[in-house]
Design an enzyme around this catalytic site. Sequence first.
Site, short mmCIF file in Angstrom:
data_model
loop_
_atom_site.label_atom_id
_atom_site.label_comp_id
_atom_site.label_asym_id
_atom_site.label_seq_id
_atom_site.Cartn_x
_atom_site.Cartn_y
_atom_site.Cartn_z
CB SER A 17 -7.24 10.53 10.85
OG SER A 17 -8.27 11.41 11.26
CE1 TYR A 33 -8.45 7.62 14.94
CE2 TYR A 33 -8.92 9.96 14.71
CZ TYR A 33 -8.84 8.70 14.17
OH TYR A 33 -9.16 8.50 12.84
#
Length: 266
Positions: A144, A157
């Site tokens: 990501s 995350y």
Amino acid sequence: MSRMAGKVALITGAGNGMGRSHAVRLAEEGADIIALDLPGAAADLAETARLVGEAGRRAAVGAADVRDLAAVQAGVDAGVAELGRLDVVVANAGVCDNPGPAWTIDAPVWQRSLDINLTGVWHTVKAAAPSIGADGGSVVIVSSTAGMKAVAGAAHYSASKHAVIGLMRTLANELGPRSIRVNALLPGAVGTAMTLNPATFARLRPDLADPTAEDVMEVLARNHLLPVPWVESADVSNALLFLVSDEARYITGTELVVDAGLTQKV
């Protein structure tokens, strides 16, 4: 099109979102698909298999939580037995939420993110890499933009997505002698349920009682160099297709960012 003719690709998290998009795009280019997703996602996997079939290819589906190494191994083995080979591994399964500052995150929430986004990727490659044949292949780890840029309110995350880039670089070194390329794909905001959901809408537009996707478009677009609020799954899948195709035969150990300029915005 036939850039993936004769190849078999394993995709985790293939029941919906980007995983389904990846499965269909690779099938359109000639790949058969081993599609894994959570137990309980049978209907979603069946729809992915249907779409792969519409593209003229075969799909072997299996239930496997990437946190469960034995289940992933069983899914890989069954898929390879059914489809005959394995050439491409796409470690796509992941979770994302924004619970708040790092010191306020509950331990189980922290651990769940690392177990799925990091350890689940390791499980996937550990289970699948031995099945890639002597001709070599390709592994793509879906990280990501949070793997190269801080995300306030989602330390767990961001940490997990940074970590899989380190894992990718190590795997590229370890698997290179077997002609297996390993790269990372870094999407930004993508128009799937991971971005387009009520919790995200409320976080981005706290001034509204019940914000919608339309209400957050301007907020999200401000993060990008290009005048769009998010990229589509198809855009990420096209980048994936390039990375796993022979067109990228000498590309390994690197990151490909698909983010409309989010990471370069000043």
